[in-house]
Write a protein that holds these residues in place. Sequence first.
Motif, short mmCIF file in Angstrom:
data_model
loop_
_atom_site.label_atom_id
_atom_site.label_comp_id
_atom_site.label_asym_id
_atom_site.label_seq_id
_atom_site.Cartn_x
_atom_site.Cartn_y
_atom_site.Cartn_z
N ALA A 43 0.84 -1.21 0.00
CA ALA A 43 0.00 0.00 0.00
C ALA A 43 0.87 1.25 0.00
O ALA A 43 0.60 2.21 -0.74
CB ALA A 43 -0.93 0.00 1.21
N SER A 44 1.94 1.23 0.78
CA SER A 44 2.85 2.36 0.82
C SER A 44 3.51 2.58 -0.54
O SER A 44 3.63 3.73 -1.00
CB SER A 44 3.91 2.12 1.89
OG SER A 44 4.86 3.16 1.90
N ALA A 45 3.93 1.50 -1.18
CA ALA A 45 4.55 1.61 -2.50
C ALA A 45 3.55 2.20 -3.51
O ALA A 45 3.92 3.06 -4.33
CB ALA A 45 5.04 0.25 -2.98
N LEU A 46 2.29 1.78 -3.44
CA LEU A 46 1.28 2.33 -4.34
C LEU A 46 1.09 3.82 -4.11
O LEU A 46 0.95 4.59 -5.06
CB LEU A 46 -0.05 1.59 -4.17
CG LEU A 46 -0.12 0.16 -4.71
CD1 LEU A 46 -1.45 -0.48 -4.34
CD2 LEU A 46 0.10 0.13 -6.21
N ARG A 47 1.09 4.23 -2.84
CA ARG A 47 0.94 5.66 -2.53
C ARG A 47 2.13 6.45 -3.06
O ARG A 47 1.96 7.52 -3.64
CB ARG A 47 0.77 5.86 -1.03
CG ARG A 47 -0.63 5.55 -0.53
CD ARG A 47 -0.84 6.02 0.91
NE ARG A 47 -0.08 5.23 1.87
CZ ARG A 47 -0.47 4.05 2.36
NH1 ARG A 47 -1.62 3.54 1.98
NH2 ARG A 47 0.26 3.41 3.23
N VAL A 48 3.33 5.94 -2.86
CA VAL A 48 4.54 6.63 -3.32
C VAL A 48 4.57 6.72 -4.86
O VAL A 48 4.95 7.74 -5.42
CB VAL A 48 5.82 5.93 -2.80
CG1 VAL A 48 7.07 6.48 -3.45
CG2 VAL A 48 5.91 6.07 -1.29
N MET A 49 4.13 5.65 -5.52
CA MET A 49 4.11 5.66 -6.99
C MET A 49 3.09 6.67 -7.53
O MET A 49 3.24 7.16 -8.64
CB MET A 49 3.75 4.27 -7.52
CG MET A 49 4.84 3.26 -7.38
SD MET A 49 4.26 1.69 -8.07
CE MET A 49 5.38 0.57 -7.29
N ALA A 89 -6.84 -1.59 -4.36
CA ALA A 89 -5.75 -2.18 -5.16
C ALA A 89 -4.84 -3.05 -4.30
O ALA A 89 -4.34 -4.07 -4.77
CB ALA A 89 -4.94 -1.07 -5.82
N THR A 90 -4.67 -2.66 -3.05
CA THR A 90 -3.82 -3.44 -2.14
C THR A 90 -4.38 -4.85 -1.95
O THR A 90 -3.62 -5.81 -1.79
CB THR A 90 -3.70 -2.72 -0.77
OG1 THR A 90 -3.15 -1.43 -0.99
CG2 THR A 90 -2.83 -3.48 0.20
N VAL A 91 -5.68 -4.98 -2.01
CA VAL A 91 -6.32 -6.29 -1.90
C VAL A 91 -6.56 -6.89 -3.29
O VAL A 91 -6.29 -8.06 -3.54
CB VAL A 91 -7.66 -6.19 -1.13
CG1 VAL A 91 -8.41 -7.51 -1.15
CG2 VAL A 91 -7.41 -5.73 0.29
#
Length: 174
Positions: free
Chosen positions: A32-38, A49-51
Amino acid sequence: MTAYLLLGCRAVIAVVFAGSALTKFRARRDFASALRVMAVLPPRLTGAATVGVPVAEAALALLVWVPEPVSTWAFAATGGLIALFSAVLVRLLRQGADVSCSCFGASGVPVSKAHVVRNLVLIAVAAAGLAASTAPGPGGLGPAGVAVVLLVAGFASALIIATDTLVELFSAAR
């Protein structure tokens, strides 16, 4: 010959996608953190998306083993999902973003061209699986051939999953 190709493609997709799904499930917060940073999704969709991504990966890892027409659709969906992932990677590279892809769990290795190449290999595997799943009369499988195909597929899957480690290893050697 087609039966061996189909077996190999199924094995690679299953191992790679199951591994990817498992690591994302185990490290949900990191993913989830990687998705937010991207910043590739609106923040409100990050939780879904995390799920959803690992659920889709796990489902595809299983569905490529189901007889046609399900496996045909699973290979097509696999190729599409990897193409989507590739588009995200290319966008991040063009932006010069210094982020990891978290494709196989938490990683400190920034997205690179090697990740795109890895995805192109996976798209080729999905395309070959799609073609093999629709080919007429795949024929029988002999035990020696199955062993060789599964050995090669296991080795290929390990290399694909180890992309971050390999990138880190070879970039540190410079």
